[in-house]
Design a protein around this motif. Structure first.
Motif, short mmCIF file in Angstrom:
data_model
loop_
_atom_site.label_atom_id
_atom_site.label_comp_id
_atom_site.label_asym_id
_atom_site.label_seq_id
_atom_site.Cartn_x
_atom_site.Cartn_y
_atom_site.Cartn_z
N ALA A 34 1.11 -1.32 -0.48
CA ALA A 34 -0.06 -0.56 0.04
C ALA A 34 0.91 1.30 0.22
CB ALA A 34 -1.01 -0.15 1.30
N LEU A 35 1.63 1.07 1.04
CA LEU A 35 2.62 2.11 0.85
C LEU A 35 3.19 2.99 -0.66
CD1 LEU A 35 4.36 1.57 3.92
CD2 LEU A 35 2.54 3.58 3.60
N ALA A 39 3.23 5.92 -2.60
CA ALA A 39 4.07 6.74 -3.51
C ALA A 39 3.96 7.17 -4.52
CB ALA A 39 5.73 6.16 -3.26
N GLY A 40 3.57 6.44 -5.42
CA GLY A 40 3.33 5.79 -7.20
C GLY A 40 1.94 7.41 -7.27
N THR A 41 0.95 6.97 -6.42
CA THR A 41 0.09 8.29 -6.95
C THR A 41 0.48 9.23 -7.08
OG1 THR A 41 -1.77 6.03 -5.38
CG2 THR A 41 -2.55 8.56 -6.16
N ASN A 81 7.26 14.98 -4.90
CA ASN A 81 8.18 13.67 -4.79
C ASN A 81 9.72 13.57 -3.81
OD1 ASN A 81 8.34 12.74 -7.70
ND2 ASN A 81 8.46 14.79 -8.08
N ALA A 82 9.81 14.24 -3.10
CA ALA A 82 10.22 14.44 -1.53
C ALA A 82 9.17 13.41 -1.12
CB ALA A 82 10.92 15.16 -0.81
N LEU A 83 7.75 13.45 -0.49
CA LEU A 83 7.26 13.27 0.24
C LEU A 83 6.99 11.55 -0.47
CD1 LEU A 83 3.58 15.46 0.59
CD2 LEU A 83 5.73 14.23 2.43
N ALA A 84 6.81 11.18 -1.74
CA ALA A 84 6.76 9.96 -2.22
C ALA A 84 8.28 9.02 -1.28
CB ALA A 84 6.54 9.71 -3.49
N ASP A 85 9.18 10.15 -2.12
CA ASP A 85 10.28 9.17 -1.03
C ASP A 85 10.37 9.05 0.39
OD1 ASP A 85 11.59 9.69 -3.80
OD2 ASP A 85 12.99 11.35 -3.47
#
Lengths: 420, 420
Positions: A34-35, A39-41, A81-85
């Protein structure tokens, strides 16, 4: 047993409890899946997020939000993108759920073990920081908790889009959509209900201004973890190394002045003031720090403005610093005892007895010797993710990572034993 | 920083904070010496304590206190000697203060360690149980905390004498007399002030009736550890061993029915009801237990009185038991989820899958397989002393011993490091 008078948000809380039951026994692999989906979304939805954020920023600018507030409110592609990382990093952390904390076999053969379990439902009340929406949701999910978010009106559009994206990704992984929910659409009454939702909410975490935290702490009947302000001190002892004093004070104040582990008050032993203060304060002034000094500081460094009583209790969160000369380690500790918020204090010294006394007698979440106060941080401590920094003593103190979002339960295995 | 509006009890709270600073760094040996002094004083003062207690008992009897309340209020020479024994046992326990919980060296060479420290000032609000005065004072002292006691008007004379004896012994050991204080003489307003004493009181522990605990939890602005009620369940699964079922149910209900880990509701799988219930219930009835059964129970055991909805939520704390037949493990778990207070639940089964599901899905402080619910107890768990049994999830869950009366702080040791 459930006890609440919250008619409006009750359906949300009940859905959260149901989701929490599923999450409590969800395998780590599925939570990580799910994580990855989240990140992808996030990366795929940068345009949508930025558009929603632009609405909030426009309303905020028109409403007179400060530059600092607008900066915290703002999400651009790099930040998204940093949040996704960060979400992917959380997927790499060890799952705290199921960890056996301790255990033993009792003399009668009964085996007991204390095992980490999720809290269940975590409430979070915060302000104008949409990054918290993603951070907290990811941390809660990894630790097996359902989360109910109250992100405040200033970030309402951004948070609505983010929660929708989070829910989609969670649902696609086969987990309950109510694992992450917002009550922003209920406004302030919803927040009040959240604070009173005993039996539904296992722990409530406020993140934001001192006023917000104070309101949550005093109004809540559910257990709260306080993430408090930092009136952070450094004491330059008589034997402080010159270069360490210059570098650590500068780093603690200037490297990121707007955060809670930044230095706010510098205390200097009178026997070291003449040797250290000119260079320490000059380097700060070069970086634009406004210095508020007491009389003895101003004798050595006349450019400092006179410090008032209020300065000693102030968390500037900017390029200002209060500076005082003290007669002794005892006076330094007494000053800290009076004005500190119990976040972080550091002594710069080469005296082992004084170092030990400082570490033992200063009652703060982090006490340091010869290190920058900026190290009080979940990332620096190696926790990977940070829920906040607790300044209370119950449950969690200092940087909070995944284990701090769990409780424990006792597992007792017998073979017919009864108590004699 | 101190924040309070408690004019009356402020001097007491300030004295407690000062005492707490001394206690925080008091060596274990000195604390143990004070505990030995307390035990000796108690034994030497039996006549004085019994006389004061007689006053309270007379007032209580005239005021119509129940037999159970009067029993809890009563101290005789045997009970006083048992209290002294318990204090000596606490002196033998490992001191939790200073324990290194975890630690590491960061990549930059900074060494961090998380160390147990006392909370500081512990408040306790309780009712008509003078033994708590001695127990809590000894536990607080051993864990380095100052304690402020509100023991209620019913035990006022007894508690005044006990606190005086405790203070004398503490002072004779060279420790601050304000390590143990009472606010009983301020009456109810003092209790209210204690609940609001943010910045003075680090944690507040209510011990007593559900009403008392509820009042403390909802009125407090200081952090609370809730020691809650126990609507405790046993589920007899389809494969339950006959003798274990009979013995464990009887022990859980009858061995000491007035305490929170005693059984209150028995659930039985319908496929085992005919096999188990007659013997299980007959043995309970022999011991005088009044049985409240649902329809299917009464078909098998007609002597049971009809159970009402209220029975399922009742903590009888006496020789009564609610009994229901359920169709499945799922129905048993659903019943527990609805009515349990999250204290202790036990399954009697020989089915490993069902046992694991019960342990995983029942969200209580203690979950058991094939053991008596009476084992949820600090003494049984080997903690030596018990502050109470926490039914909340924050900080402590289940039996609380000495470590549960501590917080932690982070000790950070560097050699000039700054954050990059």
């Amino acid at each position: 047993m459930l006890q609440t008078d919250s008619p409006q948000i009750t359906p949300i809380l009940e859905a959260a409890r149901t989701a929490a039951r599923t999450l409590a026994t969800t395998p780590t692999g599925l939570k990580n899946q799910a994580l990855h989906g989240i990140a992808g979304t996030l990366r795929a939805s940068v345009t949508e997020i930025v558009a929603a954020n632009a609405l909030d920023l426009a309303v905020g600018a028109a409403g007179g939000l400060s530059t600092g507030m607008l900066d915290r409110l703002s999400l651009d592609p790099a930040r998204i993108n940093a949040l996704a990382d960060a979400v992917l990093e959380i997927s790499l952390l060890t799952d705290p759920v199921g960890e056996v904390v301790r255990g033993s076999s009792l003399p009668n053969g009964v085996r007991i073990s204390q095992v980490r379990v999720p809290f269940g439902v975590v409430g979070v009340i915060y302000e104008a920081r949409p990054n918290v929406t993603v951070d907290i949701a990811a941390i809660a999910l990894k630790s097996g908790n359902a989360v109910v978010l109250r992100g405040g009106s200033a970030a309402e559009n951004t948070n609505r889009v983010l929660v929708g994206l989070l829910q989609n990704a969670i649902e696609q992984a086969g987990l309950p959509v109510a694992s992450v929910q917002t009550i922003d659409h209920f406004g302030r009454p919803g927040a009040t209900e959240l604070m009173q939702a005993r039996g539904y909410v296992d722990v409530l975490i406020p993140r934001g201004s001192a006023g917000l935290i104070q309101a949550v702490v005093t109004q809540s009947t559910v257990p709260v973890i306080e993430t408090g302000a930092g009136v952070v001190h450094i004491f330059l002892d008589e034997t402080a190394d010159f270069q360490w004093a210059v570098d650590i004070v500068h780093n603690s104040k200037v490297q990121r002045p707007s955060v809670c582990n930044a230095l706010e008050t510098l205390l200097v032993h009178r026997a070291a003031a003449g040797r250290l203060l000119p260079a320490v304060l000059a380097k700060l002034a070069e970086s634009g720090v406004v210095l508020h000094g007491d009389e003895r500081v101003r004798e050595i460094y006349p450019a400092a403005v006179p410090a008032t009583e209020e300065d000693w209790a102030t968390e500037y969160m900017g390029l200002e610093l209060a500076v005082a000369v003290v007669d002794s380690l005892d006076e330094a500790i007494a000053h800290i005892r009076r004005y500190s918020t119990g976040h972080t204090e550091s002594i710069i010294t080469n005296d082992i007895v004084n170092a030990d006394r400082f570490l033992g007698e200063v009652d703060s979440a982090a006490v340091m010797v010869n290190a920058s106060t900026r190290f009080t941080d979940g990332g620096e401590f190696g926790f990977g993710a940070e829920v906040g920094i607790s300044t209370q003593k119950l449950h969690a103190r200092g940087p909070m990572g995944l284990p701090e979002l769990t409780s424990t339960k006792w597992i007792v295995r017998g073979s017919g034993q009864v108590r004699g």
